[in-house]
Each structure stands twice: as C-alpha cells, then as structure tokens.
Design an enzyme around this catalytic site. Structure first.
Site, mmCIF file in Angstrom:
data_model
loop_
_atom_site.group_PDB
_atom_site.id
_atom_site.type_symbol
_atom_site.label_atom_id
_atom_site.label_comp_id
_atom_site.label_asym_id
_atom_site.label_seq_id
_atom_site.Cartn_x
_atom_site.Cartn_y
_atom_site.Cartn_z
ATOM 1 N N ALA A 250 85.209 2.917 -7.284
ATOM 2 C CA ALA A 250 84.530 3.358 -8.319
ATOM 3 C C ALA A 250 83.273 3.392 -8.278
ATOM 4 O O ALA A 250 82.369 2.550 -7.813
ATOM 5 C CB ALA A 250 84.561 2.122 -9.455
ATOM 6 N N CYS A 251 83.035 4.740 -8.640
ATOM 7 C CA CYS A 251 81.363 5.147 -8.766
ATOM 8 C C CYS A 251 80.634 4.881 -7.338
ATOM 9 O O CYS A 251 81.095 5.398 -6.660
ATOM 10 C CB CYS A 251 80.513 4.079 -9.876
ATOM 11 S SG CYS A 251 79.081 4.818 -10.362
ATOM 12 N N SER A 252 79.687 4.190 -7.238
ATOM 13 C CA SER A 252 79.006 4.137 -6.158
ATOM 14 C C SER A 252 79.657 3.278 -5.121
ATOM 15 O O SER A 252 79.045 2.943 -3.922
ATOM 16 C CB SER A 252 77.412 3.470 -6.219
ATOM 17 O OG SER A 252 77.509 2.103 -7.075
#
Length: 338
Positions: free
Chosen positions: A108-110
């Site tokens: 998820a994301c970074s």
C-alpha cells in the site's frame, strides 16, 4: 486460495494504510456472512516490541518475522520513506524468502519502497503514490512504474497508489482469489465501492509548462485568455512574430509540449474547475473551453484525467447544485451492492 495474511510493521508506520489492510483482512466477518475468516497476523522485528507510527502512537505486534514464513499474502503497509540502507535487513530478507516461495506480496502506497529495497520490483510493473513515483523510479530504474493507476496486479506482486487505493488493491485481491461475492460483502460493510473507475491522474494537479521567452509568454497568455476560440500554429506563430517552423520548435523547447498539446491541457484544467464549481452541462462546458463538441471534450478529458467528465463531477463537485443529490445516489448504490 487466500487463507493467511501477515502484515509486517516497522518504525514510521502509516496508520491509515495499516488500518485499511487490517479492515479488509483482519476482521472476522464469518459470524454474520459467508466471508471466511483469514488467519491474520501482525508481525514486527521482535514480538511485543512497540513500533512507532507517524502520528505519535505505537503499535505492538504479537508476532516476530517468523510469522511471514508460511503466509499466503504478505501485506506491506505504507511507511516513512527513508534511505534504502535504513530499512531493516531482517525484514528485507524475509520479503525475499516470501517471494521465492511464491507468496503474494501486496503493498500500500510507500510500502513499495520496502519491496524495491528487497529487489522485488526489478523488471516488474508496479505503482506507488504519485508523489513518490519519481523517487521510486530513481532508486529502482528497472522497475516499470505507472504513476497513473490505482493499483497494478502482476500476479504474485500487487502494488497500490496512495491511501484509499490500498482498499482498491486489497478488494481486487479478494475478488481475484475468492470471487466477487465475498469482495462485495467486505466492500459493503466498509461502505466503499467494490471497484472504482479511473486512476491517480484524477487526483493530481498537473502544472502547465511555462516559458521564459517573452514572445512565447505573450502567446501563452493570449491562448489562456481565449480558450473558447480556435487557434492554429500558423496564427500563433504570426502573433509571436516567428515563422511557423521556428515557433513550433521554440515552443516545444520551452514548454516540452506542442502548442496544441499545451492548449488542450489548459482547456482540460479549466474544464475541471467548471465541473467542480458549476452545474453547466457537458455541452456548455465543451463550448466554453473550446473543444467544439461534447464528444471531442469527453475524448480529451478522459485521456488527460483518466475518467469521464461526468464521473469526475460526481467525485469532486462541491458547490454544484446537484452535488448533494449525486452523493445521496452514490450512497444508495453502495447500500445495494452485493
């Protein structure tokens, strides 16, 4: 099949992405639905050792990294982006082992930076939050990063964009492995759509390239003030007191795009504002922005933004008279899902 999910956490944990992964995979919904209960575990470098978050709270994992050894899915939440050498070697090794034995890796994301540091993005299509895409590409040049999508499914590697895109990717994985019925039940209980249209482009404010040449600055201002009018490279070159060929070459050198591409981008930016703040019809917006027809407007808007104008308005309109009604309709649609 999807039976067990392990979520590794380290210092700098982003609580929203941690929460959404927990919401999708960590809750036991079997008591009131046909959704199976996943064997869900949160692990850290050491069991019971507190992990700091980005909001001044702590998470205490019940398990150590050994919990990753047999999980079907390793769900990696977002973390603070840091130099590669600061990511825990023990966790990177555990991610490599999980990948080697065929576990599905979901970020998820970074969280994609952890997978990159483990060498698991090399040559693979992937994504991350648009704000971090350039940095991820700089660090891992062989990764095939698409900054315009909500998530990328590459089989045993699923990467998602910022924040809520992690929900999209997680529900997609559930749908892929367990079917739409189960994914819809989870989505309905989370009060989110099972699938969203479009990609990250609709959430990115893209600055329009500017120019340093005085003659071109005047032309850009002229074009921007008369978006509804029709322009040609020849007429714009005449206004800049240049030959058509020289003008076209200078324009690309200064702005990085052709005159017509610049004009279309400006028209789309203006159309976004009108969609957000008025109830003007698509035909009226097409005319006021210089697209000539609603069909041409829809084509260019969808290509630039990633979703159709009507879908963009439903998502972003705040002051338009029908915005509240659109929200109520969306709510009724969510309640009827599944």
């Amino acid at each position: 099949m999807l039976h067990s999910v392990t979520l590794p956490v380290i210092d700098g944990l982003a609580v929203f992405e941690f929460g959404l992964l927990t919401e999708v995979f960590g809750l036991d919904r079997s008591v009131y639905s046909d959704v199976p209960a996943f064997d869900f575990r949160v692990c850290g470098l050491e069991a019971g050792r507190p992990v700091s978050t980005q909001v001044g709270a702590q998470v205490i994992p019940e398990h150590g990294l050994e919990a990753m050894e047999h999980a079907d899915v390793i769900a990696v939440p977002a973390v603070r982006v840091r130099p590669e050498e600061e990511y825990p070697v023990e966790l990177l090794d555990a991610l490599r082992r999980a990948s080697a034995r065929g576990a599905i890796l979901l970020s998820a994301c970074s969280g994609a930076f952890l997978l990159g540091a483990a060498g698991l993005l090399d040559g693979r299509p992937c994504t991350t939050h648009w704000r971090y895409a350039e940095e991820l590409q700089r660090r891992y040049p062989s990764a095939r990063i698409d900054p315009d999508v909500l998530f990328v499914d590459d089989g045993d590697l699923i990467t998602s964009a910022g924040t809520a895109a992690g929900i999209d990717a997680s529900l997609h994985l559930v749908r892929r492995e367990l079917g739409s019925g189960i994914a819809n039940v989870i989505a309905r209980n989370m009060v989110v759509p099972p699938q969203r249209d479009g990609g990250q482009r609709q959430y990115i404010s893209r600055p329009v390239p500017e120019a340093e040449c005085d003659a071109l600055v005047d032309v850009l201002a002229f074009m921007n003030a008369r978006l509804a009018e029709q322009h040609s490279v020849g007429s714009l070159a005449q206004r800049a007191h240049m030959s058509t060929r020289t003008f076209a070459r200078r324009f690309v050198a200064e702005t990085g795009v052709t005159p017509m591409q610049w004009l279309i981008s400006q028209r789309v930016l203006h159309a976004r504002l009108v969609l957000e703040t008025s109830d003007a019809s698509i035909e009226e917006i097409a005319a006021s922005c210089g697209f000539g027809s609603a069909t041409l407007f829809r084509h260019h808007f969808t290509r630039e933004v990633g979703i159709a104008p009507t879908a963009y308005r439903r998502t972003f309109a705040c002051d338009a008279p029908d915005a509240e009604a659109a929200g109520e309709r969306a709510g009724r649609e969510l309640l009827s899902l599944g």
